[in-house]
Scaffold this active site. Structure first.
Site, mmCIF file in Angstrom:
data_model
loop_
_atom_site.group_PDB
_atom_site.id
_atom_site.type_symbol
_atom_site.label_atom_id
_atom_site.label_comp_id
_atom_site.label_asym_id
_atom_site.label_seq_id
_atom_site.Cartn_x
_atom_site.Cartn_y
_atom_site.Cartn_z
ATOM 1 N N SER A 11 0.842 -1.196 0.000
ATOM 2 C CA SER A 11 0.000 0.000 0.000
ATOM 3 C C SER A 11 0.876 1.244 0.000
ATOM 4 O O SER A 11 1.666 1.469 0.927
ATOM 5 C CB SER A 11 -0.894 0.016 1.243
ATOM 6 N N HIS A 35 -1.405 -1.450 -4.130
ATOM 7 C CA HIS A 35 -2.653 -1.066 -3.458
ATOM 8 C C HIS A 35 -2.673 0.454 -3.286
ATOM 9 O O HIS A 35 -1.761 1.037 -2.705
ATOM 10 C CB HIS A 35 -2.700 -1.767 -2.098
ATOM 11 N N ASP A 37 -4.839 3.557 -1.831
ATOM 12 C CA ASP A 37 -5.909 3.918 -0.902
ATOM 13 C C ASP A 37 -6.425 5.321 -1.207
ATOM 14 O O ASP A 37 -5.715 6.306 -1.011
ATOM 15 C CB ASP A 37 -5.384 3.872 0.535
ATOM 16 N N MET A 39 -9.045 8.102 -0.170
ATOM 17 C CA MET A 39 -9.900 8.505 0.969
ATOM 18 C C MET A 39 -10.389 9.930 0.744
ATOM 19 O O MET A 39 -9.632 10.783 0.279
ATOM 20 C CB MET A 39 -9.118 8.446 2.275
ATOM 21 N N HIS A 68 -8.446 0.940 -3.711
ATOM 22 C CA HIS A 68 -9.341 0.756 -2.559
ATOM 23 C C HIS A 68 -9.998 2.093 -2.251
ATOM 24 O O HIS A 68 -9.370 2.996 -1.695
ATOM 25 C CB HIS A 68 -8.498 0.259 -1.366
ATOM 26 N N MET A 70 -12.150 4.412 -0.301
ATOM 27 C CA MET A 70 -12.814 4.676 0.985
ATOM 28 C C MET A 70 -13.491 6.038 0.854
ATOM 29 O O MET A 70 -13.057 7.038 1.413
ATOM 30 C CB MET A 70 -11.783 4.650 2.119
ATOM 31 N N MET A 139 -11.500 -5.825 5.904
ATOM 32 C CA MET A 139 -10.621 -4.981 6.716
ATOM 33 C C MET A 139 -10.249 -5.735 7.993
ATOM 34 O O MET A 139 -11.114 -6.327 8.642
ATOM 35 C CB MET A 139 -11.319 -3.667 7.102
ATOM 36 N N ASP A 177 -6.694 -6.412 4.722
ATOM 37 C CA ASP A 177 -6.084 -5.078 4.691
ATOM 38 C C ASP A 177 -6.082 -4.494 6.092
ATOM 39 O O ASP A 177 -7.152 -4.297 6.681
ATOM 40 C CB ASP A 177 -6.892 -4.190 3.729
HETATM 41 C C1 DX5 Z 1 -6.246 1.815 5.707
HETATM 42 C C2 DX5 Z 1 -5.876 1.318 4.346
HETATM 43 C C3 DX5 Z 1 -4.754 0.347 4.307
HETATM 44 C C4 DX5 Z 1 -3.447 0.838 4.906
HETATM 45 C C5 DX5 Z 1 -2.818 -0.334 5.539
HETATM 46 O O1 DX5 Z 1 -7.575 2.195 5.764
HETATM 47 O O2 DX5 Z 1 -6.973 0.703 3.700
HETATM 48 O O3 DX5 Z 1 -4.543 -0.134 2.982
HETATM 49 O O4 DX5 Z 1 -2.573 1.376 3.969
HETATM 50 O O5 DX5 Z 1 -1.686 0.085 6.205
HETATM 51 P P1 DX5 Z 1 -0.907 -0.870 7.210
HETATM 52 O O6 DX5 Z 1 -0.418 -2.056 6.414
HETATM 53 O O7 DX5 Z 1 0.172 -0.020 7.735
HETATM 54 O O8 DX5 Z 1 -1.898 -1.309 8.276
HETATM 55 ZN ZN ZN Z 2 -6.506 -0.236 1.758
#
Ligand code: DX5
Ligand code: ZN
Length: 226
Positions: A11, A35, A37, A39, A68, A70, A139, A177
């Site tokens: 990620s 990956h 993210d 947000m 991903h 969010m 998650m 994740d």
């Molecule tokens: C958090 C993200 C994850 C995050 C995971 O909401 O969806 O993908 O990057 O990070 P680590 O591996 O540090 O928990």
């Molecule tokens: Zn994620």
């Protein structure tokens, strides 16, 4: 039965955003997916990156993008990521009132469709929707921030999903994740996950590619029970 190959997806949330292309290239030959993210500061309190960054990064690497989302209102935004060349686009069940319709849109835009289940959402209401999806992201933390502690109880959802996939002969990746690292990936693999997102465990390491290879070795051994 052949064991499907495992996916390790670093990620970039944990990468240095000022050097994103270099950070991506650091895992280019070790990782399977990248990956990303996204947000929006509404679905989750955090704010990260969006479509323009994904479009620019697309030209910087051969790695398939595992986006991903969010975000609220994924029906409006998700197909744009498929159009930008994302391999897999995952949106949250909690943010969408017609997940099957959006999965269909994503597939017709040329992407795999993923459904994400946050920490406090039960899996059971969604099991019957899984034939419409290619990826189920469970998650193992509360979505929103990297670097949180893995919650082992959430693997019960992975076990339930894996049982459902096996009994229904579905083709579905089960991705975990949150808090995935050398001390947690084996239990996630043993529970039935076959795709693993890792932010801190990869980009917090001195050698991100080596960290990916180590995670893969641990997951493979746990998945085959070796
Ligand atoms: C958090 C993200 C994850 C995050 C995971 O909401 O969806 O993908 O990057 O990070 P680590 O591996 O540090 O928990
Ligand atoms: Zn994620």
């Amino acid at each position: 039965m052949t064991v499907p190959p495992l996916i390790i997806a670093p990620s970039i949330l944990a990468a240095d955003f000022a050097r994103l292309a270099d950070e991506v290239r650091a895992v280019e030959h070790a990782a399977d997916w990248l990956h990303v993210d996204v947000m929006d500061n509404h679905f989750v309190p955090n704010l990260t990156i969006g479509l323009p960054v994904v479009q620019s990064l697309r030209a910087a690497t051969q790695l398939p993008f595992d986006v991903h989302l969010m975000i609220e209102d994924p029906r409006r935004w998700a197909p744009g990521y498929a159009d930008a060349g994302a391999y897999n686009v995952t949106f949250h069940a909690e943010a969408c009132d017609d997940p099957v319709a959006l999965a269909k849109d994503l597939r017709s835009a040329g992407a795999k469709a993923g459904l994400a289940i946050d920490r406090d959402t039960p899996i059971e209401p969604y099991l019957d929707l899984l034939p419409s999806f290619d990826t189920l992201l469970i998650m193992t933390i509360k979505a929103g921030f990297g670097g949180q502690r893995f919650i082992p109880q959430l693997l019960d959802k992975v076990r339930a999903a894996r049982g459902h996939v096996a009994s229904g002969h579905l083709e579905l990746r089960i991705e975990v994740d949150g808090g995935i690292a050398a001390d947690t990936i084996e239990q996630a693999a043993a529970a039935g996950a076959d795709a693993f997102v890792a932010g801190t465990a990869v980009y917090g390491a001195d050698d991100p590619a080596e960290a990916v290879r180590r995670l893969r070795g641990l997951a493979e051994r746990a998945a085959t029970g070796a």
